[in-house]
Design a protein around this motif. Structure first.
Motif, PDB file in Angstrom:
ATOM      1  N   SER A  96      -9.693 -11.947   7.434  1.00  0.00           N
ATOM      2  CA  SER A  96     -10.753 -11.829   8.439  1.00  0.00           C
ATOM      3  C   SER A  96     -10.295 -10.859   9.522  1.00  0.00           C
ATOM      4  N   VAL A  97     -11.273 -10.205  10.170  1.00  0.00           N
ATOM      5  CA  VAL A  97     -10.951  -9.255  11.224  1.00  0.00           C
ATOM      6  C   VAL A  97     -11.843  -9.499  12.431  1.00  0.00           C
ATOM      7  N   MET A  98     -11.250  -9.460  13.619  1.00  0.00           N
ATOM      8  CA  MET A  98     -11.972  -9.601  14.894  1.00  0.00           C
ATOM      9  C   MET A  98     -11.471  -8.497  15.806  1.00  0.00           C
ATOM     10  N   ARG A  99     -12.357  -7.561  16.121  1.00  0.00           N
ATOM     11  CA  ARG A  99     -11.919  -6.383  16.880  1.00  0.00           C
ATOM     12  C   ARG A  99     -12.056  -6.610  18.388  1.00  0.00           C
ATOM     13  N   ALA A 100     -11.196  -5.886  19.116  1.00  0.00           N
ATOM     14  CA  ALA A 100     -11.245  -5.930  20.578  1.00  0.00           C
ATOM     15  C   ALA A 100     -12.593  -5.392  21.062  1.00  0.00           C
ATOM     16  N   PRO A 101     -13.149  -5.954  22.142  1.00  0.00           N
ATOM     17  CA  PRO A 101     -12.589  -7.047  22.957  1.00  0.00           C
ATOM     18  C   PRO A 101     -13.086  -8.417  22.547  1.00  0.00           C
ATOM     19  N   ARG A 102     -13.778  -8.518  21.415  1.00  0.00           N
ATOM     20  CA  ARG A 102     -14.413  -9.784  21.011  1.00  0.00           C
ATOM     21  C   ARG A 102     -13.477 -10.589  20.104  1.00  0.00           C
ATOM     22  N   VAL A 161      -7.558  -8.297  16.081  1.00  0.00           N
ATOM     23  CA  VAL A 161      -6.892  -9.433  15.438  1.00  0.00           C
ATOM     24  C   VAL A 161      -7.230  -9.445  13.951  1.00  0.00           C
ATOM     25  N   VAL A 162      -6.211  -9.568  13.128  1.00  0.00           N
ATOM     26  CA  VAL A 162      -6.376  -9.713  11.680  1.00  0.00           C
ATOM     27  C   VAL A 162      -5.731 -11.022  11.272  1.00  0.00           C
ATOM     28  N   GLU A 163      -6.460 -11.859  10.538  1.00  0.00           N
ATOM     29  CA  GLU A 163      -5.903 -13.115  10.050  1.00  0.00           C
ATOM     30  C   GLU A 163      -5.900 -13.112   8.534  1.00  0.00           C
ATOM     31  N   ILE A 164      -4.739 -13.402   7.952  1.00  0.00           N
ATOM     32  CA  ILE A 164      -4.563 -13.421   6.504  1.00  0.00           C
ATOM     33  C   ILE A 164      -4.437 -14.874   6.081  1.00  0.00           C
ATOM     34  N   ASN A 165      -5.446 -15.368   5.374  1.00  0.00           N
ATOM     35  CA  ASN A 165      -5.478 -16.758   4.921  1.00  0.00           C
ATOM     36  C   ASN A 165      -4.812 -16.840   3.554  1.00  0.00           C
ATOM     37  N   CYS A 166      -3.572 -17.301   3.552  1.00  0.00           N
ATOM     38  CA  CYS A 166      -2.791 -17.408   2.318  1.00  0.00           C
ATOM     39  C   CYS A 166      -2.880 -18.832   1.763  1.00  0.00           C
ATOM     40  N   LYS A 206     -10.198  -6.977  -3.909  1.00  0.00           N
ATOM     41  CA  LYS A 206     -10.613  -7.012  -5.314  1.00  0.00           C
ATOM     42  C   LYS A 206     -11.767  -6.054  -5.579  1.00  0.00           C
ATOM     43  N   ARG A 207     -12.649  -5.905  -4.587  1.00  0.00           N
ATOM     44  CA  ARG A 207     -13.825  -5.037  -4.773  1.00  0.00           C
ATOM     45  C   ARG A 207     -13.644  -3.681  -4.089  1.00  0.00           C
ATOM     46  N   GLY A 208     -12.411  -3.359  -3.751  1.00  0.00           N
ATOM     47  CA  GLY A 208     -12.163  -2.081  -3.102  1.00  0.00           C
ATOM     48  C   GLY A 208     -12.438  -2.147  -1.615  1.00  0.00           C
ATOM     49  N   GLY A 209     -12.240  -1.026  -0.941  1.00  0.00           N
ATOM     50  CA  GLY A 209     -12.463  -0.973   0.489  1.00  0.00           C
ATOM     51  C   GLY A 209     -11.194  -1.283   1.264  1.00  0.00           C
ATOM     52  N   ALA A 210     -11.324  -1.376   2.569  1.00  0.00           N
ATOM     53  CA  ALA A 210     -10.174  -1.596   3.438  1.00  0.00           C
ATOM     54  C   ALA A 210     -10.600  -2.404   4.658  1.00  0.00           C
ATOM     55  N   ILE A 211      -9.620  -2.949   5.369  1.00  0.00           N
ATOM     56  CA  ILE A 211      -9.926  -3.751   6.562  1.00  0.00           C
ATOM     57  C   ILE A 211     -10.655  -2.903   7.594  1.00  0.00           C
ATOM     58  N   ARG A 212     -10.269  -1.643   7.712  1.00  0.00           N
ATOM     59  CA  ARG A 212     -10.902  -0.770   8.710  1.00  0.00           C
ATOM     60  C   ARG A 212     -12.386  -0.561   8.441  1.00  0.00           C
ATOM     61  N   GLU A 213     -12.822  -0.854   7.206  1.00  0.00           N
ATOM     62  CA  GLU A 213     -14.235  -0.695   6.848  1.00  0.00           C
ATOM     63  C   GLU A 213     -15.001  -2.010   6.957  1.00  0.00           C
ATOM     64  N   SER A 220     -15.997 -10.759   9.796  1.00  0.00           N
ATOM     65  CA  SER A 220     -16.301 -10.927   8.376  1.00  0.00           C
ATOM     66  C   SER A 220     -15.022 -11.246   7.626  1.00  0.00           C
ATOM     67  N   MET A 221     -15.161 -11.709   6.392  1.00  0.00           N
ATOM     68  CA  MET A 221     -14.015 -12.079   5.579  1.00  0.00           C
ATOM     69  C   MET A 221     -14.126 -11.404   4.218  1.00  0.00           C
ATOM     70  N   SER A 222     -12.989 -11.147   3.596  1.00  0.00           N
ATOM     71  CA  SER A 222     -12.995 -10.509   2.284  1.00  0.00           C
ATOM     72  C   SER A 222     -11.806 -11.002   1.465  1.00  0.00           C
ATOM     73  N   TYR A 223     -12.007 -11.047   0.158  1.00  0.00           N
ATOM     74  CA  TYR A 223     -11.005 -11.602  -0.765  1.00  0.00           C
ATOM     75  C   TYR A 223     -10.146 -10.488  -1.336  1.00  0.00           C
ATOM     76  N   GLY A 224      -8.820 -10.714  -1.355  1.00  0.00           N
ATOM     77  CA  GLY A 224      -7.941  -9.693  -1.901  1.00  0.00           C
ATOM     78  C   GLY A 224      -6.558 -10.235  -2.201  1.00  0.00           C
ATOM     79  N   GLN A 225      -5.573  -9.349  -2.224  1.00  0.00           N
ATOM     80  CA  GLN A 225      -4.194  -9.730  -2.502  1.00  0.00           C
ATOM     81  C   GLN A 225      -3.257  -9.079  -1.487  1.00  0.00           C
TER      82      GLN A 225
END
Length: 461
Positions: free
Chosen positions: A73-79, A86-91, A40-47, A52-57
């Motif tokens: 939400s995004v959790m990058r390797a190796p953590r 890992v990317v989790e989409i909370n629908c 909703k506020r622009g940007g991308a998962i890679r950023e 962290s978590m962010s709201y979108g569609q």
């Protein structure tokens, strides 16, 4: 073979709920997510910052249609759980939105995960060992707090650390034995045989403690089988219903109502007790009831504990006393039911056939004495050592078999040294023990074994 592709799955139970999660793991998770999600506020998962978590569609990239509003939400390797991105989409928790999001991820290059594949990747990538991976399924299946505590101990490395400690002791003995074999004519610093015998004895004790912990864990995992037996119409089904706090068995004044074994699990002080209501035991010419009586006797024989129920409001019968005699050496409680009515049963006769077994007076219909029954069951099974369950470890059949194999090898190695045999024989046994314990941790794990273990998991875990 471990395929280093990107996997996706619905990680929450199928059905309606507030939230459902679509999980991706692999090197293309972020890339695929960026093609699926518009914030909703622009940007991308890679950023996004890690954790962290962010709201979108979720947007269908092929026709631009909005699929669902989501939080990502995004959790990058190796953590991460898998040590991959890992990317989790909370629908929203409806199956249509979840499946649509997952299907779009597949169209963009992901593959639907196999059962347990996320945990399998955590193991293959070195975040957890095999015993910890197997503990995940025990955590998921836990039905009591005690089961959950024991499973979490294994998941957090409780079993692993004990296995590694024992392996370290065994490896020390093995090293001295190899020195003695390779430099038998020299003073190369190997420990005297008596010291090695003592160390193997200590290893044997540690293996025995692990197996004792495993036996307690088996109680937690499989439950305590409790056979509720007695002649017809003494209140066995009423007792089952009362202990469960619900009507599970049919109760009537007609003797012989229960024809089959009814089993339900009651959580008593964190321990699962598998209560088995049985048909009344008596001589009968009725073919169906006769089968029920045979099942009752079989249940009594196989039970860990027996609740022997008599009707205190009626005179004893020959069936009552005959059932009491059949208890033999079984752990059992004598439950005198219907004490809300005048007690006319000759209980001294019961004591003559049941010996010094504890007697508890109850009224199943009024709820009197139920806490005494629960307390009696716990005392009978654990002999006042319920706290020992805090040290229990959840061990499956594969792990138990390997523990027993290691213990046998340790004993064989110690006996070889005590018999004055060459150190080569003891070294071979000790090596078998060392490798068996390593198999518990997954140091030797073929693809067939891993497939069998992780096939028990749900998809998405």
């Amino acid at each position: 073979m471990y395929r280093q592709d990107t996997i996706v799955a619905i990680s929450t139970p199928i059905g309606e709920g507030a939230i459902g999660i679509v999980r991706m793991s692999g090197e293309k998770s972020v890339e695929i997510g960026d093609k699926l999600i518009i914030f909703k506020r622009g940007g991308a998962i890679r950023e996004m910052a890690d954790y962290s978590m962010s709201y979108g569609q979720v947007i269908d990239p092929f026709d631009g249609q909005v699929v669902d509003e989501v939080v990502v939400s995004v959790m990058r390797a190796p953590r991460s759980y898998t040590r991959e991105d890992v990317v989790e989409i909370n629908c929203h928790g409806g199956i249509v939105a979840l499946k649509r999001a997952m299907d779009l991820a597949v169209q963009l290059g992901a593959r639907v995960a196999e059962p347990g594949e996320f945990t399998k990747r955590a193991f293959l990538n070195g975040r957890i060992d095999l015993s910890q991976a197997e503990a995940v399924i025990d955590v998921i299946r836990a039905k009591t707090e005690a089961q959950l505590r024991a499973a979490m101990q294994s998941l957090e490395g409780g079993l692993s650390s004990k296995i590694r400690n024992l392996r370290s002791q065994i490896l020390e003995v093995y090293a001295h034995l190899e020195v003695a074999v390779d430099f038998s004519d020299e003073d190369a610093g190997a420990l005297p045989t008596q010291d090695l015998i003592q160390k193997l004895g200590e290893c044997q004790k540690e293996a025995g403690k692990l197996l004792a912990d495993a036996r307690r864990g088996k109680i937690l995992k499989e439950g305590v089988k409790v056979g509720i037996v007695g002649r017809p119409n003494v209140g066995k089904s009423s007792l089952l219903n009362a202990l469960l706090g619900e009507r599970r068995a049919i109760v009537t004044s007609i003797p012989g109502t229960t024809r089959d074994v009814i089993e339900e699990t009651a959580n008593i002080q964190g321990v699962p007790f598998r209560l088995q209501d049985t048909a009344g035991i008596r001589d009968t010419g009725h073919e169906v009831e006769k089968i029920g009586v045979e099942l009752s006797l079989k249940t009594m024989e196989e039970a860990d504990v027996v609740l022997y129920v008599v009707d205190g409001s009626e005179p004893l019968t020959k069936e009552d006393l005959e059932i009491g005699r059949k208890l033999g050496s079984k752990k059992a409680l004598v439950v005198v039911n219907k004490v809300d009515l005048p007690v006319v049963a000759e209980l001294d006769q019961v004591r003559q056939v049941t010996g010094e077994r504890k007697e508890i007076r109850i009224s199943a219909t009024k709820g009197w004495g139920l806490e005494d029954v629960e307390r009696g069951l716990v005392e009978l099974v654990f002999a006042g050592e319920l706290r020992c369950l805090d040290e229990a470890i959840m061990v499956n059949a594969r792990q138990k078999e390997l523990l027993e194999k290691a213990q046998r090898a340790i004993v064989s190695g110690r006996e070889a040294l005590e018999a004055g045999m060459s150190e080569e024989f003891a070294a071979a046994d000790v090596r078998i023990a060392y490798e068996a314990l390593g198999e518990i941790l997954g140091e030797k794990s073929g693809e067939d074994l891993l497939d069998r273990i992780f096939s028990e998991f749900c998809i998405g875990k």
